[in-house]
Motif scaffolding. Structure first.
Motif, PDB file in Angstrom:
ATOM      1  N   THR A  54      73.153 119.625  78.053  1.00  0.00           N
ATOM      2  CA  THR A  54      72.967 118.307  78.425  1.00  0.00           C
ATOM      3  C   THR A  54      71.830 118.094  79.702  1.00  0.00           C
ATOM      4  N   VAL A  55      70.729 117.344  79.316  1.00  0.00           N
ATOM      5  CA  VAL A  55      69.622 117.443  80.493  1.00  0.00           C
ATOM      6  C   VAL A  55      69.587 115.798  80.733  1.00  0.00           C
ATOM      7  N   GLY A  56      69.572 115.825  82.114  1.00  0.00           N
ATOM      8  CA  GLY A  56      69.683 114.452  82.722  1.00  0.00           C
ATOM      9  C   GLY A  56      68.375 114.124  83.849  1.00  0.00           C
ATOM     10  N   PHE A  57      67.968 112.937  84.352  1.00  0.00           N
ATOM     11  CA  PHE A  57      66.933 112.850  85.239  1.00  0.00           C
ATOM     12  C   PHE A  57      66.906 111.391  85.844  1.00  0.00           C
ATOM     13  N   ARG A  58      66.545 111.199  86.821  1.00  0.00           N
ATOM     14  CA  ARG A  58      66.546 109.987  87.605  1.00  0.00           C
ATOM     15  C   ARG A  58      65.431 109.385  87.445  1.00  0.00           C
ATOM     16  N   VAL A  59      65.324 107.957  87.274  1.00  0.00           N
ATOM     17  CA  VAL A  59      64.184 107.075  87.152  1.00  0.00           C
ATOM     18  C   VAL A  59      64.596 105.569  87.908  1.00  0.00           C
ATOM     19  N   SER A  60      63.456 105.004  88.609  1.00  0.00           N
ATOM     20  CA  SER A  60      63.740 103.834  89.278  1.00  0.00           C
ATOM     21  C   SER A  60      64.179 102.720  88.330  1.00  0.00           C
ATOM     22  N   PRO A  61      64.482 101.508  88.750  1.00  0.00           N
ATOM     23  CA  PRO A  61      64.746 100.547  87.895  1.00  0.00           C
ATOM     24  C   PRO A  61      63.681 100.037  86.951  1.00  0.00           C
ATOM     25  N   GLU A  62      62.432  99.973  87.553  1.00  0.00           N
ATOM     26  CA  GLU A  62      61.282  99.537  86.881  1.00  0.00           C
ATOM     27  C   GLU A  62      60.870 100.687  85.778  1.00  0.00           C
ATOM     28  N   GLU A  63      61.263 101.915  86.078  1.00  0.00           N
ATOM     29  CA  GLU A  63      61.112 102.974  85.095  1.00  0.00           C
ATOM     30  C   GLU A  63      62.013 102.711  83.968  1.00  0.00           C
ATOM     31  N   GLN A  64      63.135 102.294  84.138  1.00  0.00           N
ATOM     32  CA  GLN A  64      64.402 102.398  83.317  1.00  0.00           C
ATOM     33  C   GLN A  64      64.139 101.131  82.476  1.00  0.00           C
ATOM     34  N   ALA A  65      63.438 100.083  82.730  1.00  0.00           N
ATOM     35  CA  ALA A  65      63.376  98.974  82.014  1.00  0.00           C
ATOM     36  C   ALA A  65      62.121  99.230  81.128  1.00  0.00           C
ATOM     37  N   GLU A  66      61.152 100.293  81.720  1.00  0.00           N
ATOM     38  CA  GLU A  66      60.001 100.362  80.595  1.00  0.00           C
ATOM     39  C   GLU A  66      60.634 101.382  79.693  1.00  0.00           C
ATOM     40  N   LEU A  67      61.321 102.204  79.854  1.00  0.00           N
ATOM     41  CA  LEU A  67      61.849 103.436  78.936  1.00  0.00           C
ATOM     42  C   LEU A  67      62.605 102.465  77.910  1.00  0.00           C
ATOM     43  N   ASN A  68      63.589 101.657  78.454  1.00  0.00           N
ATOM     44  CA  ASN A  68      64.369 100.977  77.288  1.00  0.00           C
ATOM     45  C   ASN A  68      63.682  99.978  76.509  1.00  0.00           C
ATOM     46  N   ARG A  69      62.649  99.429  77.037  1.00  0.00           N
ATOM     47  CA  ARG A  69      61.644  98.657  76.070  1.00  0.00           C
ATOM     48  C   ARG A  69      61.203  99.685  75.174  1.00  0.00           C
ATOM     49  N   ALA A  70      60.561 100.839  75.306  1.00  0.00           N
ATOM     50  CA  ALA A  70      59.881 101.647  74.289  1.00  0.00           C
ATOM     51  C   ALA A  70      60.949 102.169  73.533  1.00  0.00           C
ATOM     52  N   VAL A  71      62.195 102.472  74.161  1.00  0.00           N
ATOM     53  CA  VAL A  71      63.325 102.904  73.087  1.00  0.00           C
ATOM     54  C   VAL A  71      63.561 101.883  72.074  1.00  0.00           C
ATOM     55  N   ALA A  72      63.744 100.577  72.445  1.00  0.00           N
ATOM     56  CA  ALA A  72      63.930  99.460  71.626  1.00  0.00           C
ATOM     57  C   ALA A  72      63.045  99.099  70.502  1.00  0.00           C
ATOM     58  N   LEU A  73      61.656  99.350  70.799  1.00  0.00           N
ATOM     59  CA  LEU A  73      60.613  99.354  70.005  1.00  0.00           C
ATOM     60  C   LEU A  73      60.425 100.497  68.946  1.00  0.00           C
ATOM     61  N   SER A  74      60.988 101.710  69.391  1.00  0.00           N
ATOM     62  CA  SER A  74      60.915 102.929  68.511  1.00  0.00           C
ATOM     63  C   SER A  74      61.730 102.788  67.440  1.00  0.00           C
ATOM     64  N   GLY A  75      62.905 102.118  67.544  1.00  0.00           N
ATOM     65  CA  GLY A  75      64.278 102.110  66.539  1.00  0.00           C
ATOM     66  C   GLY A  75      64.827 103.376  66.914  1.00  0.00           C
ATOM     67  N   LEU A  76      64.479 104.256  67.506  1.00  0.00           N
ATOM     68  CA  LEU A  76      65.238 105.567  67.928  1.00  0.00           C
ATOM     69  C   LEU A  76      66.440 105.372  68.945  1.00  0.00           C
ATOM     70  N   SER A  77      67.357 106.419  69.059  1.00  0.00           N
ATOM     71  CA  SER A  77      68.276 106.497  70.075  1.00  0.00           C
ATOM     72  C   SER A  77      67.531 106.830  71.359  1.00  0.00           C
ATOM     73  N   LYS A  78      67.970 106.505  72.527  1.00  0.00           N
ATOM     74  CA  LYS A  78      67.417 107.094  73.526  1.00  0.00           C
ATOM     75  C   LYS A  78      67.242 108.550  73.827  1.00  0.00           C
ATOM     76  N   GLN A  79      68.129 109.021  73.207  1.00  0.00           N
ATOM     77  CA  GLN A  79      68.283 110.719  73.281  1.00  0.00           C
ATOM     78  C   GLN A  79      67.244 111.114  72.485  1.00  0.00           C
ATOM     79  N   GLU A  80      67.172 110.590  71.360  1.00  0.00           N
ATOM     80  CA  GLU A  80      66.096 111.148  70.427  1.00  0.00           C
ATOM     81  C   GLU A  80      64.691 110.691  70.700  1.00  0.00           C
TER      82      GLU A  80
END
Length: 111
Positions: free
Chosen positions: A16-42
């Motif tokens: 397991t690998v984990g890292f911390r992000v700011s709320p703004e970074e989380q929103a950006e990451l979630n947008r990119a993941v949703a647009l990719s169609g992949l799981s967040k892990q992948e």
């Protein structure tokens, strides 16, 4: 106990690998993941390993594109004559353009 996580090359993923992000970074990451169609892990795995993130068109991707474009339209309507365009909005527009370009190429290959 949960099921073993095995990738498509039959490698057991037990670290397991984990890292911390700011709320703004989380929103950006979630947008990119949703647009990719992949799981967040992948998605994170591919980006960290500098591998291509190939978007496969599916209902989840199209819904994410629709939602992001609706949000983008609302933000653009708020902006007067191009003033005060945030870097976040420009990043979202670029991400959507790259995703749409990839989907356009996917559709052209199917015809």
């Amino acid at each position: 106990m949960s099921a073993k996580n095995v990738d498509r090359h039959n490698r057991f993923r037990n670290i397991t690998v984990g890292f911390r992000v700011s709320p703004e970074e989380q929103a950006e990451l979630n947008r990119a993941v949703a647009l990719s169609g992949l799981s967040k892990q992948e998605y994170c795995y591919r980006r960290c390993m500098e591998r291509d993130v190939v978007v496969q068109g599916n209902p989840r991707v199209y819904k994410a594109l629709k939602n992001q474009m609706a949000d983008m339209l609302a933000e653009l309507q708020r902006i007067e004559a191009g003033n005060n365009v945030s870097d976040d909005l420009l990043n979202i527009i670029e991400l959507i353009a790259v995703t749409m370009d990839g989907l356009k190429g996917d559709v052209a290959n199917d015809e």
